[in-house]
Write a protein that holds these residues in place. Structure first.
Motif, PDB file in Angstrom:
ATOM      1  N   PHE A  51       0.874  -1.180   0.000  1.00 58.11           N
ATOM      2  CA  PHE A  51       0.000   0.000   0.000  1.00 58.11           C
ATOM      3  C   PHE A  51       0.909   1.227   0.000  1.00 58.11           C
ATOM      4  CE2 PHE A  51      -3.440   2.736   0.687  1.00 58.11           C
ATOM      5  CZ  PHE A  51      -4.643   2.032   0.704  1.00 58.11           C
ATOM      6  N   TYR A  52       1.006   1.907  -1.123  1.00 62.45           N
ATOM      7  CA  TYR A  52       1.979   2.994  -1.232  1.00 62.45           C
ATOM      8  C   TYR A  52       1.540   4.068  -2.229  1.00 62.45           C
ATOM      9  CZ  TYR A  52       3.687   0.661  -5.546  1.00 62.45           C
ATOM     10  OH  TYR A  52       3.789   0.084  -6.795  1.00 62.45           O
ATOM     11  N   GLY A  75      -5.991 -15.187  -1.970  1.00 62.81           N
ATOM     12  CA  GLY A  75      -5.359 -14.267  -2.914  1.00 62.81           C
ATOM     13  C   GLY A  75      -4.612 -13.164  -2.194  1.00 62.81           C
ATOM     14  N   VAL A  76      -3.863 -12.379  -2.965  1.00 65.74           N
ATOM     15  CA  VAL A  76      -3.184 -11.195  -2.428  1.00 65.74           C
ATOM     16  C   VAL A  76      -3.572  -9.985  -3.261  1.00 65.74           C
ATOM     17  CG1 VAL A  76      -1.236 -12.434  -1.410  1.00 65.74           C
ATOM     18  CG2 VAL A  76      -1.063 -11.623  -3.782  1.00 65.74           C
ATOM     19  N   MET A  77      -3.558  -8.842  -2.623  1.00 69.60           N
ATOM     20  CA  MET A  77      -3.966  -7.601  -3.287  1.00 69.60           C
ATOM     21  C   MET A  77      -2.876  -6.551  -3.167  1.00 69.60           C
ATOM     22  SD  MET A  77      -7.392  -5.306  -2.583  1.00 69.60           S
ATOM     23  CE  MET A  77      -8.476  -6.480  -3.398  1.00 69.60           C
ATOM     24  N   LYS A  78      -2.694  -5.775  -4.242  1.00 66.99           N
ATOM     25  CA  LYS A  78      -1.735  -4.673  -4.265  1.00 66.99           C
ATOM     26  C   LYS A  78      -2.496  -3.367  -4.494  1.00 66.99           C
ATOM     27  CE  LYS A  78       1.786  -5.398  -6.944  1.00 66.99           C
ATOM     28  NZ  LYS A  78       2.503  -5.764  -8.194  1.00 66.99           N
ATOM     29  N   VAL A  79      -2.162  -2.352  -3.717  1.00 69.32           N
ATOM     30  CA  VAL A  79      -2.858  -1.067  -3.807  1.00 69.32           C
ATOM     31  C   VAL A  79      -1.829   0.063  -3.829  1.00 69.32           C
ATOM     32  CG1 VAL A  79      -4.623   0.423  -2.783  1.00 69.32           C
ATOM     33  CG2 VAL A  79      -4.738  -2.057  -2.418  1.00 69.32           C
ATOM     34  N   TYR A  80      -1.951   0.967  -4.801  1.00 65.53           N
ATOM     35  CA  TYR A  80      -1.096   2.149  -4.790  1.00 65.53           C
ATOM     36  C   TYR A  80      -1.754   3.283  -5.575  1.00 65.53           C
ATOM     37  CZ  TYR A  80       0.598   0.929  -9.552  1.00 65.53           C
ATOM     38  OH  TYR A  80       0.694   0.629 -10.898  1.00 65.53           O
ATOM     39  N   ALA A  96      -5.812   5.569  -8.958  1.00 64.32           N
ATOM     40  CA  ALA A  96      -5.837   4.533  -7.924  1.00 64.32           C
ATOM     41  C   ALA A  96      -5.690   3.191  -8.623  1.00 64.32           C
ATOM     42  CB  ALA A  96      -7.136   4.582  -7.141  1.00 64.32           C
ATOM     43  N   ASN A  97      -4.727   2.403  -8.176  1.00 63.10           N
ATOM     44  CA  ASN A  97      -4.436   1.107  -8.792  1.00 63.10           C
ATOM     45  C   ASN A  97      -4.672  -0.002  -7.768  1.00 63.10           C
ATOM     46  OD1 ASN A  97      -2.772   2.097 -11.394  1.00 63.10           O
ATOM     47  ND2 ASN A  97      -2.204   3.326  -9.627  1.00 63.10           N
ATOM     48  N   ILE A  98      -5.570  -0.920  -8.089  1.00 62.66           N
ATOM     49  CA  ILE A  98      -5.904  -2.030  -7.184  1.00 62.66           C
ATOM     50  C   ILE A  98      -5.883  -3.315  -8.003  1.00 62.66           C
ATOM     51  CG2 ILE A  98      -7.616  -2.977  -5.588  1.00 62.66           C
ATOM     52  CD1 ILE A  98      -8.788  -0.088  -5.410  1.00 62.66           C
TER      53      ILE A  98
END
Length: 241
Positions: free
Chosen positions: A31-32, A145-150, A172-174
């Motif tokens: 999360f960045y 699952g895994v999630m990436k947020v930035y 916003a990227n998810i």
């Protein structure tokens, strides 16, 4: 009687499918915010100016990132058809704390100053092959699952030739990856700032005083768009998880 039995069966299928989806768990593993604003369309002068901007302590994106983080977990995440693993179980995981993502420069002269994470999170950059995601799935093997947020930003020109103004575009990227390391969905929501900055000989004015308020304006617009669009964007996520 037959019709009633069919309706009961359909209700049971819908209910159990929803219950199964809610029992699925996903770990948010990064999360960045990307502090370096994209200026690819404005030449080398703008590139030099944005590098200087990144290193200016007054160019502080952390308040926006903290607000996005709070909004994400308190509001946007409610639209997901699955549960998020509690943050403390991610950030206090010893294997996660020891994990060094591919592409991350954590120390030395090449230390990454362009990406600022929420405290405790690793910066997991978008990379071809998804090896980072697969390694993180091994760490959080209790999850589905895994999630990436930035969030990141770039400048867009409004006008023609060397004339005109620029706005900041916030993104916003998810991204969600299933147990096999395959991407389930990748959301990229965009919103432009209401305020603008002038172009001088085709080059945007890249001062903290001009750019930071534009980033904040674009960010505020982005938060509104996400609140509105998130439910429909994740509607089909559970089918692929």
């Amino acid at each position: 009687m037959k019709k009633s039995s069919i309706l009961i069966a359909l209700f049971f299928i819908v209910f159990t499918t929803g219950l199964y989806a809610q029992n699925k768990k996903v770990a948010v593993v990064t999360f960045y915010a990307v502090k370096k604003i994209g200026v690819a369309d404005f030449g080398s002068e703008a590139t030099l100016a944005v590098t200087k901007l990144v290193n200016d302590s007054n160019f502080n994106m952390l308040p926006m990132l903290n607000k996005f983080h709070a909004q994400f977990f308190d509001s946007y995440s409610k639209a997901f058809p699955f549960q998020l693993l509690p943050e403390d179980q991610v950030l206090n995981n010893d294997a996660y704390k020891a994990f060094t993502p591919l592409g991350e420069k954590a120390s030395g002269v090449f230390k990454d100053t362009y990406n600022i994470p929420i405290a405790g999170y690793k910066v997991v950059l978008p990379m071809i092959g998804h090896e980072n995601e697969r390694n993180l799935l091994k760490i959080f093997n209790q999850c589905d699952g895994v999630m990436k947020v930035y969030i990141d930003f770039d400048l867009v020109k409004i006008g023609f030739g060397g004339m005109g103004v620029v706005k900041v575009n916030a993104h916003a990227n998810i991204a969600l990856f299933n147990k096999d390391g395959d991407k389930v969905f990748s959301i990229k929501e965009d919103a432009k700032s209401k305020n603008v900055s002038p172009l001088v000989a085709g080059v945007p004015v890249m001062t903290v005083e001009k750019i930071l308020p534009m980033c904040e304006s674009a960010f505020d617009e982005l938060m509104v768009e996400l609140q509105k669009d998130m439910p429909k964007m994740v509607k089909k996520a559970d089918a692929k998880l």
